[in-house]
Design an enzyme around this catalytic site. Structure first.
Site, mmCIF file in Angstrom:
data_model
loop_
_atom_site.group_PDB
_atom_site.id
_atom_site.type_symbol
_atom_site.label_atom_id
_atom_site.label_comp_id
_atom_site.label_asym_id
_atom_site.label_seq_id
_atom_site.Cartn_x
_atom_site.Cartn_y
_atom_site.Cartn_z
ATOM 1 C CB SER A 135 -0.885 -0.033 1.256
ATOM 2 O OG SER A 135 -1.645 1.132 1.365
ATOM 3 C CE LYS A 161 -4.681 0.015 0.151
ATOM 4 N NZ LYS A 161 -5.415 -0.793 1.154
ATOM 5 C CE LYS A 163 -3.866 3.695 2.089
ATOM 6 N NZ LYS A 163 -5.150 3.212 2.633
ATOM 7 C CG ASP A 188 -7.674 2.424 0.382
ATOM 8 O OD1 ASP A 188 -8.823 2.920 0.444
ATOM 9 O OD2 ASP A 188 -7.144 1.821 1.342
ATOM 10 C CD GLU A 213 -8.825 -0.776 0.308
ATOM 11 O OE1 GLU A 213 -7.894 -1.113 -0.453
ATOM 12 O OE2 GLU A 213 -8.743 -0.839 1.542
ATOM 13 C CG ASP A 238 -10.609 -0.817 4.655
ATOM 14 O OD1 ASP A 238 -10.955 -1.295 5.730
ATOM 15 O OD2 ASP A 238 -9.459 -0.344 4.474
ATOM 16 C CE LYS A 262 -7.491 -2.317 6.496
ATOM 17 N NZ LYS A 262 -7.635 -0.859 6.421
ATOM 18 N N GLY A 290 -4.497 -4.353 5.899
ATOM 19 C CA GLY A 290 -3.504 -4.118 6.940
ATOM 20 C C GLY A 290 -3.673 -2.731 7.539
HETATM 21 O O1 OSB Z 1 -7.181 1.829 4.265
HETATM 22 O O2 OSB Z 1 -6.131 0.030 4.082
HETATM 23 C C1 OSB Z 1 -6.239 1.142 4.592
HETATM 24 C C2 OSB Z 1 -3.176 1.898 6.752
HETATM 25 C C3 OSB Z 1 -3.757 2.577 7.797
HETATM 26 C C4 OSB Z 1 -5.105 2.834 7.760
HETATM 27 C C5 OSB Z 1 -5.882 2.384 6.684
HETATM 28 C C6 OSB Z 1 -5.306 1.669 5.650
HETATM 29 C C7 OSB Z 1 -3.926 1.452 5.676
HETATM 30 C C8 OSB Z 1 -3.209 0.804 4.593
HETATM 31 C C9 OSB Z 1 -1.889 0.176 4.946
HETATM 32 O O3 OSB Z 1 -3.562 0.807 3.438
HETATM 33 C C10 OSB Z 1 -1.819 -1.256 4.635
HETATM 34 C C11 OSB Z 1 -0.621 -1.908 5.298
HETATM 35 O O4 OSB Z 1 -0.709 -2.273 6.487
HETATM 36 O O5 OSB Z 1 0.397 -2.034 4.641
HETATM 37 MG MG MG Z 2 -8.356 0.723 2.887
#
Ligand code: OSB
Ligand code: MG
Length: 382
Positions: A135, A161, A163, A188, A213, A238, A262, A290
């Site tokens: 991510s 992925k 952001k 995401d 996402e 999510d 999650k 995660g």
């Molecule tokens: O939206 O998936 C998410 C990290 C913190 C809060 C929300 C998210 C995330 C990540 C990180 O996308 C995923 C990871 O742990 O590598």
């Molecule tokens: Mg997410």
């Protein structure tokens, strides 16, 4: 089994690089760890809440109080407790799935360790190694983003992925797509878009993404369903999925075609197993999300990622993606982009005692017989 004590720790680990999402930037990982001391042995759970209620309504200090004053007294009171009874026992407490997950997972870990059984086996895992995605936080510039993605592709990650946030989306994602036409790519939004942003979402729909996402507000399943009808790219939810019932509603409405599991967001491993099964029965693939977990949560997630319907690579990156030094021995990713699922009893790892002490900000133990607080019925006990 009998729960003898719950030890809470607030731990803080610096991140190797800041992680920026549409809702904010994290520079360290601060979370609550719980060690359950039971008649079957001890077990560990990690709370996935953040320092502030940004990703969800829960946050570390609130989770600490809920665990200490509400959940711990209910768990320490019974003279004997079966893992199967945990969900019913905690169902009387509304909401707070992240706090609940912490104690459920710690007690389940203790039970499994006592029985010499791995979490992966308990969850019906079908993979010994799981493919890992990464991510990628919102980068300072498009050039910085391309550079970062280049390193992840070279490292062998099986899905990238990105952001995104309004205005930091189409051009950047298109640049990545043009440079890596075949890469398994997703985005995401962490709930940052509203129906006015439909043009950006339509443009993203043209970029051959595995999924988009959580584009819209977490409480808005109806608009996600409308949007999904407009897009060919699958929507993955999510933040919107805080329970099995949320997933049932989302699937029935057509609000998503993929679900991010999650375990900490849905109340722990027992609920996550139900969520996995509901999605499987509906033909909806899942993957393990995660929250930048320490090795405790990471070990837990790797077992989830090995479940049969977790058919897409998860956000289960290796420990060095997050920390210079973790609280557990680190998880390493092979050059084929996979990590081994722990095979030891329970989650299969434990904190290194000196490391745990070094990252601990605060510690408190609630013992059987001394627990005082607010019971699930709202009456003060102790
Ligand atoms: O939206 O998936 C998410 C990290 C913190 C809060 C929300 C998210 C995330 C990540 C990180 O996308 C995923 C990871 O742990 O590598
Ligand atoms: Mg997410």
């Amino acid at each position: 089994m009998r729960v003898l004590a719950l030890e809470l720790r607030l731990v803080r680990l610096p991140l190797v690089r800041p992680f920026r999402t549409s809702f904010g930037e994290m520079r360290d990982k601060t979370c609550v760890l719980v060690r359950a001391e039971t008649s079957a042995g001890e077990g560990w759970g990690e709370c996935v809440a953040d320092a502030v209620p940004d990703f969800s309504g829960e946050f570390n200090e609130g989770a600490w109080l809920v665990i200490r004053d509400v959940l711990a007294p209910s768990l320490l009171a019974p003279s004997s407790l079966e893992v199967e009874e945990l969900e019913d026992l905690l169902a009387r407490v509304r909401g707070n799935p992240m706090a609940k997950a912490t104690v459920v997972n710690a007690i389940l870990d203790a039970e499994l360790r006592g029985a010499g059984r791995s979490l992966a086996s308990f969850l019906g895992a079908v993979r010994e190694r799981v493919p890992c995605g990464v991510s990628v936080g919102i980068a300072p510039s498009e050039a910085a983003l391309l550079e970062e993605v280049e390193a992840h592709v070279a490292r062998g990650y099986r899905r990238i992925k990105l952001k995104i946030a309004p205005g930091l989306d189409v051009d950047r994602v298109r640049a990545v797509r043009q440079r890596w036409p075949e890469a398994p790519l997703s985005v995401d939004a962490n709930a940052a878009y509203d129906p006015d942003h439909v043009d950006a979402l339509r443009a993203l729909d043209e970029l051959d993404l595995l999924m988009i996402e959580q584009p819209l507000h977490h409480e808005d399943l109806v608009r996600h369903a409308r949007l999904q009808r407009e897009l060919r790219t699958p929507i993955c939810l999510d933040e919107s999925i805080r329970s099995v019932a949320d997933a049932e509603a989302a699937i029935e409405l057509g609000a998503c075609r993929i679900v991010n599991v999650k375990q900490g967001r849905v109340g722990g491993l027992l609920q996550a197993r139900r969520l996995h099964d509901v999605c499987r029965d509906a033909g909806v693939p899942v993957w393990c999300g995660g929250m930048l977990e320490t090795g405790i949560g990471r070990a837990t997630n790797l077992a989830v990622a090995a479940m049969p319907n977790a058919t897409l690579p998860g956000d289960t990156s290796p420990s060095d993606r997050y920390f210079v030094e973790d609280v557990t021995p680190p998880f390493a990713m092979a050059s084929d982009g996979t990590i081994a699922v722990p095979t030891g009893a329970g989650i299969g790892v434990e904190p290194v005692p000196e490391r745990l002490e070094a990252v601990t900000v605060r510690r408190e133990v609630v013992r059987r017989g001394t627990a005082s607080g607010v019971s699930a019925s709202g009456m003060t006990n102790g």
